[in-house]
Design an enzyme around this catalytic site. Structure first.
Site, mmCIF file in Angstrom:
data_model
loop_
_atom_site.group_PDB
_atom_site.id
_atom_site.type_symbol
_atom_site.label_atom_id
_atom_site.label_comp_id
_atom_site.label_asym_id
_atom_site.label_seq_id
_atom_site.Cartn_x
_atom_site.Cartn_y
_atom_site.Cartn_z
ATOM 1 N N ALA A 242 7.045 6.154 62.541
ATOM 2 C CA ALA A 242 6.751 5.116 61.550
ATOM 3 C C ALA A 242 6.757 3.725 62.186
ATOM 4 C CB ALA A 242 7.784 5.171 60.432
ATOM 5 N N ASP A 243 7.185 3.654 63.450
ATOM 6 C CA ASP A 243 7.379 2.345 64.082
ATOM 7 C C ASP A 243 6.046 1.715 64.492
ATOM 8 O OD1 ASP A 243 9.790 0.754 65.681
ATOM 9 O OD2 ASP A 243 7.805 0.551 66.567
ATOM 10 N N ILE A 244 5.794 0.535 63.960
ATOM 11 C CA ILE A 244 4.547 -0.177 64.237
ATOM 12 C C ILE A 244 4.386 -0.464 65.725
ATOM 13 C CG2 ILE A 244 3.372 -2.375 63.903
ATOM 14 C CD1 ILE A 244 3.098 -0.761 61.495
#
Length: 288
Positions: A242-244
């Site tokens: 989920a980490d941009i």
DNA sequence: AACCAGGGAAGAT
DNA sequence: ATCTTCCATGGT
């Protein structure tokens, strides 16, 4: 005053540690002197331990020092685990030599995972960092620590959960926290004080057990648990999809037109296990 | 001005 | 269970 010389297995690039930690303005360090002043709670009392690099990347040597002789042994143990001097980065480097991100691992050779200095601090940081750009997240964290934490020997200590649990939501709004972030932070601190969430037990549990229990807490989602496992406990095999930042790093490295889907990220990362955390860290570094 | 940022909860299928 | 949508705030 005490001092101890510690050697660890190379490669270990302390300059890369200084570079990364210097992004966080609340941390006390000196790049030119190669020192980091680490705030630690030992036996419920604040202590500042200084780590100074005096070796090289391939022959790393450190000078660890502190004031209170009585906590020397406990301090050395904590420092050793925070800086992961017992972990072989050579094994990691060899593992990634034949992978699709070998180039990134060559560029950042000897970069260790350095743990957050305290698990609760790590949680506070994670919640503040959710969905905020790094610059603003650091501004908020600094504001928060300087208002509710305390300074000892010129080093800032985060407030303890007891202090945060006693705050009003509006107090954090004044520091430009969103209402929701204020709720997440204060309510979670209350759960810790009440003993409903017990951080001391986590170290003995598996990644899956920790994920299952912590994700039930309002304000703690998958990304936050993964970050806690990676940066708080130093677990080696986490991949926060989920980490941009990770998405951007993969997009850049593989020249993609848009950010990768979760399925695509699974494909790219197939060869990275059981060191997904190192892939994560090195990908972050590749876009800094 | 519009879109983004090292997400997460709540609501809708 | 999985997918949308909305949430808040400052930066660029």
């Amino acid at each position: 005053m005490w001092m101890e010389i510690i050697r660890c297995k190379g490669p270990y690039n302390f300059d890369s540690v200084l570079d990364r930690l210097s992004m966080d303005p609340i941390i006390s360090l000196s790049k030119s002197e190669k020192t980091i002043n680490v705030p630690l709670h030992i036996e419920d009392m604040p202590h500042v331990i200084t780590v100074k690099a005096i070796g090289t990347i391939d022959k790393p040597v450190f000078e660890v020092s502190g004031k209170d002789e009585k906590v020397k042994k406990a301090a050395l143990k904590r420092i050793n685990s925070i800086f992961r001097w017992d972990f072989s980065l050579e094994d990691v480097a060899i593992h990634f030599q034949k992978t699709n991100i070998a180039k990134i691992f060559e560029q950042h050779k000897g970069t260790p995972i350095v743990l957050e200095f305290d698990l609760y601090n790590c949680l506070v940081k994670c919640i503040i960092h959710q969905q905020l750009n790094l610059a603003f997240a650091h501004t908020l964290t600094t504001r928060f620590v300087k208002r509710y934490g305390y300074e000892g020997e010129g080093v800032w200590f985060y407030p303890k959960p007891e202090v945060v649990a006693g705050l009003q939501y509006d107090e954090l709004r004044e520091l430009q926290f969103s209402r929701r972030k204020a709720e997440y932070l204060i309510d979670t601190s209350k759960l810790i004080v009440e003993g409903i969430v017990n951080f001391d037990e986590l170290a003995q549990q598996s990644d899956e057990e920790i994920m299952k229990s912590l994700i039930k807490v309002r304000g703690i989602g998958p990304w936050t648990v993964q970050s806690l496992l990676l940066s708080g406990l130093g677990r080696p095999n986490l991949f926060p999809k989920a980490d941009i930042g990770i998405q951007r790093a993969i997009q850049k490295h593989f020249n993609l037109e848009k950010k990768p889907s979760h399925d695509e990220m699974d494909q790219y990362s197939e060869q990275w296990s059981p060191y997904l955390s190192y892939a994560t860290l090195y990908l972050w570094r590749s876009i800094e």
